[in-house]
Write a protein that holds these residues in place. Structure first.
Motif, mmCIF file in Angstrom:
data_model
loop_
_atom_site.group_PDB
_atom_site.id
_atom_site.type_symbol
_atom_site.label_atom_id
_atom_site.label_comp_id
_atom_site.label_asym_id
_atom_site.label_seq_id
_atom_site.Cartn_x
_atom_site.Cartn_y
_atom_site.Cartn_z
ATOM 1 N N ASP A 62 41.647 37.776 41.624
ATOM 2 C CA ASP A 62 41.225 39.181 41.521
ATOM 3 C C ASP A 62 42.444 40.103 41.589
ATOM 4 O OD1 ASP A 62 39.648 41.462 41.435
ATOM 5 O OD2 ASP A 62 39.369 41.503 43.607
ATOM 6 N N ARG A 99 44.525 39.988 38.385
ATOM 7 C CA ARG A 99 43.941 40.768 37.287
ATOM 8 C C ARG A 99 44.229 42.257 37.452
ATOM 9 N NH1 ARG A 99 39.394 37.700 38.964
ATOM 10 N NH2 ARG A 99 39.185 35.752 37.783
ATOM 11 N N ARG A 100 44.185 42.703 38.690
ATOM 12 C CA ARG A 100 44.394 44.133 38.946
ATOM 13 C C ARG A 100 45.863 44.532 38.845
ATOM 14 N NH1 ARG A 100 43.717 45.147 43.731
ATOM 15 N NH2 ARG A 100 42.873 43.264 44.705
ATOM 16 N N ARG A 101 46.761 43.626 39.188
ATOM 17 C CA ARG A 101 48.183 43.977 39.247
ATOM 18 C C ARG A 101 48.942 43.743 37.944
ATOM 19 N NH1 ARG A 101 47.002 42.851 44.523
ATOM 20 N NH2 ARG A 101 48.275 43.912 46.125
#
Length: 921
Positions: free
Chosen positions: A696, A699-701
């Protein structure tokens, strides 16, 4: 200050060495030989691990200090300090991994100048050295073998213009900057003195013209003295011919009549030169084949001891000879047999070694001893012993040491061919080098070659080869000892290229005994990194020995620099042992590529099925700043993301082959997670993020492209390459256990949310071939329930399913998520959840896995024949975080050793648990 080029090492012009000036090279040699002689008298110096077995005189005779010593080289530290550049953390350095083709250059004259059990051609190594280093950098190979890494390092400065132009064009086409030509300095080390002697003679300059003259004189002198041994009468009974080789046939007995059977005479077809599968007994006409024949022994007098010696019986069966430029064959006549009898009566030359083979400790001892070959001199028939003994003695008395070493370099290449290990190949172009490589095998037909038949052509080829390849003095330093204890300072090496022994492929120490016995300096096999039951070395011992060697590489390599490891072994367990050893030593693997020898291309490795190919591993030593930040922060999520950023920076942005963009396996999110886990485990820290937390956060970074993670500054370059490629990269997925089955389902459902009925047929096929032996096959329904979500038809259709249906079915296009028609079509389809729900599923799944792991742990006193690897992985990880090493070790002992060795993740936890338990205990 660099050493000057010595065109004629025997000349009297002044030379410099390690900052010292000498009136001549002879004076330089005398100075350092005296120092080495003093060191050899120091018991502490000789107690070094891996120190070869031999007298001071024998070690000195092989050595040319400070550039080469047939023992641990005491001048290595001085060499790298004098020639190298101190590590400068402020100096920018950035490289991507690079694959090499290990099959390139095997026909090159330099490659063929001296044989060795295994070797990577120098032309396969040159591009890698050019890529990772600059002129003058220090290159290290601690498992140097015959020294091809050194040849490659020097070839970077001596390569002909045509080679340079071709390589520059290839690099330009691939979008790479032009290489910086110029020699690199190289440190070569090997446990075997036989190997380092070859490496030294490849990499230290000598007067080629003087060598050629000395070689001709040597062969002429030997012919004058023992030429009569190789004379034979032509069939006209008048003309003398010179024997090229004599074929000896093993004598068997017929099981029916007990009559003697000369295998060659009865089984070899005269016209086709092929051995028949069946043939009649010459005495009773019974149909015979090789399996039916019974071995015959004869009792001889051992020429070394004078005692009776029992061995298999051989008899001369064919003489191949030349008269002028014409070649002939005949059966041995009475004069030939009389010459052989005369030779048999001669004493064994003093230069022929009589050392006993350590048969009980040799893997191939069972091939020698039962046939009566228990000592080195037993492998040479009387005439061969006389010839090789004289060649060796005369070569060793040449006055100039450097030319002397070159002559021995030539002569020792005849040893295997001159021995009884050399098979007769009736359909072969030549009878030279016809022994089976990698094994001591005495065949039933032996070609006993004359020294001129073996060496005349070799001398000319060596002269021509080394005349073209001009290396410089001071570019190479060669040492004989273990790679686990290199006498070099920390962080002094710019690049490591290494082709270490892998498992039980080749028994180097055993095979080198034959040559080393002639030198009188033999390998200390105790620290040899090998799997060998005769030396009580199994896979765990091999792994720990390799880990020590990799740890030493890590110590001497500069931070942020690279190591290339060539791997050749078909066993997944050995491959996993290497990966764990690398990670435990502190390296981070950035790429593993497999050479497809049929297609001549590389593919990135995604599973253990790829170990059937030659693999090239690219690994780097993390920089000091990253290590320091980890020490300061500890097991914090920030430390994990710090590692990820540093790791992504080291990975290739894109790989293209024939306009096809390849999937960069190391950029796969789960592979990145595995590397991060290994990083924390190696530092004895708990892993700060669960799998889903990590995925997770990733994906965000970081931007995602085609299932791969990139740094923001890398995306533009990838998008540019992606636009130019003919098609998108495709990842190869091999289903062999529960984890890979989940990955396969994830890939399938991300592209095509499906019902159970739609998934099941394809899933059943995936579980067919390649499934791990002890891994319990999971139910599809269980995998779907624990890892994915099913749309039940009540709420709005999830975005993942809506997108798939809208693009795949014309009648579904334009429908809202709440439309009954869309909901009906979407009902019961499984799909990949969004990150938030995936995290909840992961926690639920982990709880169930830990519950099952507890059952494994509590199963007292019984072995687990079938189990779920995911249960073991999750349980080991949880126990590691709790520092419960006892549980990891206890459960590991309940599963078959092969299952443990064939799973990289389990092996990593277990190996570290053993280490921590020993430290704590």
């Amino acid at each position: 200050m660099n050493e000057i080029l010595i065109a004629h090492p025997g000349a009297t012009s002044a030379v410099t060495c390690l900052g010292l000036t000498f009136p001549s090279d002879a004076a330089r040699r005398e100075h350092f030989r005296k120092l080495l002689s003093e060191k050899l008298k120091d018991p502490g110096f000789r107690r070094q691990e891996g120190f070869p077995k031999g007298t001071d005189e024998a070690i000195l005779a092989m050595s040319d200090p400070p550039y080469y010593t047939a023992c641990p080289n005491p001048w290595l530290a001085e060499f790298v300090q004098h020639h190298g550049k101190p590590f400068n953390p402020s100096q920018p350095y950035a490289r991507e991994p690079m694959a090499i083709d290990v099959s390139v250059g095997k026909t090159d004259p330099i490659y063929k100048a001296h044989s060795y059990h295994t070797k990577v051609p120098h032309l396969a190594i040159v591009p890698s050295i050019l890529h990772f280093t600059e002129p003058g950098d220090i290159v290290l190979d601690g498992f140097a073998g015959s020294g091809m890494t050194g040849v490659a390092a020097q070839w970077c400065g001596t390569a002909p213009a045509i080679y340079r132009q071709r390589l520059e064009m290839e690099w330009k086409k691939a979008g790479q900057p032009a290489p910086q030509w110029g020699p690199r300095k190289v440190v070569l080390n090997d446990l075997s003195p036989a190997a380092t002697f070859i490496a030294a003679n490849y990499n230290l300059p000598f007067d080629v013209e003087a060598f050629a003259k000395a070689g001709k004189k040597l062969l002429a002198e030997v012919e004058r003295e023992i030429g009569w041994m190789y004379e034979t009468l032509h069939t006209d009974r008048k003309t003398k011919g010179r024997i090229e080789y004599t074929v000896w046939s093993e004598i068997f007995s017929c099981p029916e009549c007990a009559g003697e059977v000369n295998f060659l005479e009865e089984a070899l077809e005269e016209d086709s030169k092929r051995t028949r599968d069946t043939f009649p007994c010459p005495h009773c006409s019974a149909e015979l084949n090789k399996d039916r024949l019974e071995r015959v022994f004869e009792t001889r007098t051992d020429p070394a001891t004078g005692k009776p010696w029992k061995r298999v019986k051989f008899r001369p069966a064919l003489v191949a000879y030349s008269v002028g430029k014409s070649r002939y064959e005949k059966q041995p006549d009475a004069a030939d047999l009389a010459t052989i009898d005369r030779i048999n009566a001669l004493p064994l030359p003093a230069s022929v070694p009589t050392a006993a083979f350590p048969v009980a400790e040799m893997y191939h001892g069972s091939r020698l001893a039962p046939k009566g070959f228990t000592h080195v001199h037993h492998l040479f028939l009387p005439r061969a012993a006389q010839a090789m003994g004289m060649l060796w003695e005369k070569a060793n008395t040449y006055p100039d040491l450097r030319i002397r070493a070159s002559l021995i370099f030539m002569v020792e290449q005849a040893l295997w061919t001159a021995s009884i290990l050399n098979r007769f190949r009736p359909t072969g172009f030549s009878q030279v080098n016809q022994y089976l490589t990698g094994v001591y095998y005495v065949a039933s037909q032996h070609a006993e070659c004359s020294p001129w038949y073996i060496l005349n052509g070799k001398l000319g080829r060596l002269s021509k080869t080394f005349e073209a390849f001009r290396c410089r003095v001071g570019n190479a330093a060669v040492s004989s000892g273990t790679a686990a204890a290199l006498p070099m300072p920390d962080s002094c090496v710019d690049y490591v290229f290494t082709d270490p022994p892998f498992g039980e492929n080749i028994y180097y120490a055993d095979l080198n005994l034959l040559v080393e016995a002639w030198h009188g300096v033999t390998t200390d096999a105790k620290p040899e990194a090998i799997i060998d039951r005769f030396k009580n070395k199994a896979l765990p011992e091999y792994q720990h020995l390799m880990q020590r060697c990799f740890a030493e590489y890590h110590r001497v390599l500069k931070p942020g620099r690279w190591m290339t490891v060539v791997f050749s072994n078909s066993k997944a367990s050995v491959w996993n042992a290497i990966q764990v050893a690398l990670q435990q030593a502190g390296f981070v693997v950035a790429e593993v590529t497999a050479l497809d020898k049929v297609q001549g291309s590389y593919r990135q490795v995604t599973s253990t099925t790829a170990v059937k190919q030659d693999l090239v591993i690219s690994a780097y030593k993390p920089d000091r700043a990253l290590e320091q930040r980890l020490t300061e922060r500890g097991a914090a999520p920030e430390s994990a993301w710090d590692f990820v950023a540093a790791h992504l920076r080291q990975l290739p942005v894109a790989k293209t082959k024939d306009s096809v963009l390849e999937f960069v396996v190391e950029r796969d999110p789960r592979r990145i997670y595995d590397r991060m886990v290994a990083w924390f485990v190696r530092h004895d820290l708990p892993v700060p993020l669960s799998t889903e937390e990590f995925l997770d956060g990733l994906r965000r970074r970081y931007p995602d492209r085609d299932g791969m993670a990139f740094l923001p500054e890398q995306v533009t370059e990838y998008d540019r390459r992606r636009a130019q490629a003919a098609q998108a990269p495709q990842v190869e997925l091999f289903v062999s256990d529960e984890r890979s089955a989940i990955d396969w389902l994830t890939d399938l459902l991300r592209k095509r949310p499906s019902t159970y009925q739609e998934i099941h047929p394809d899933f059943t096929v995936q579980l067919g071939a390649g499934w791990r032996k002890h891994e319990e096959k999971p139910e599809l329904s269980l995998l779907l329930d624990n890892n994915f979500l099913r749309y039940e038809g009540r709420d709005d259709v999830p975005s993942q399913i809506h997108s798939y249906l809208s693009h795949s079915f014309r009648e579904m296009r334009g429908l809202e998520k709440s439309d009954p028609r869309l909901k009906a079509k979407a009902k019961d389809r499984w799909y990949v959840p969004d990150p938030g729900k995936a995290k909840d599923l992961e926690q639920k799944r982990e709880k169930a896995l830990l519950k099952e792991f507890e059952a494994y742990r509590a199963a007292a006193g019984r072995r687990l024949r079938e189990f779920r690897l995911e249960v073991l992985r999750t349980g080991f990880k949880a126990a590691w975080s709790a520092k419960d090493y006892k549980t990891i070790i206890g459960v590991a002992q309940k599963i078959p050793e092969e299952a443990l060795q064939e799973d990289e993740k389990l092996l990593l936890w277990y190996d570290q648990a053993l280490t921590r338990a020993e430290v704590g205990g």
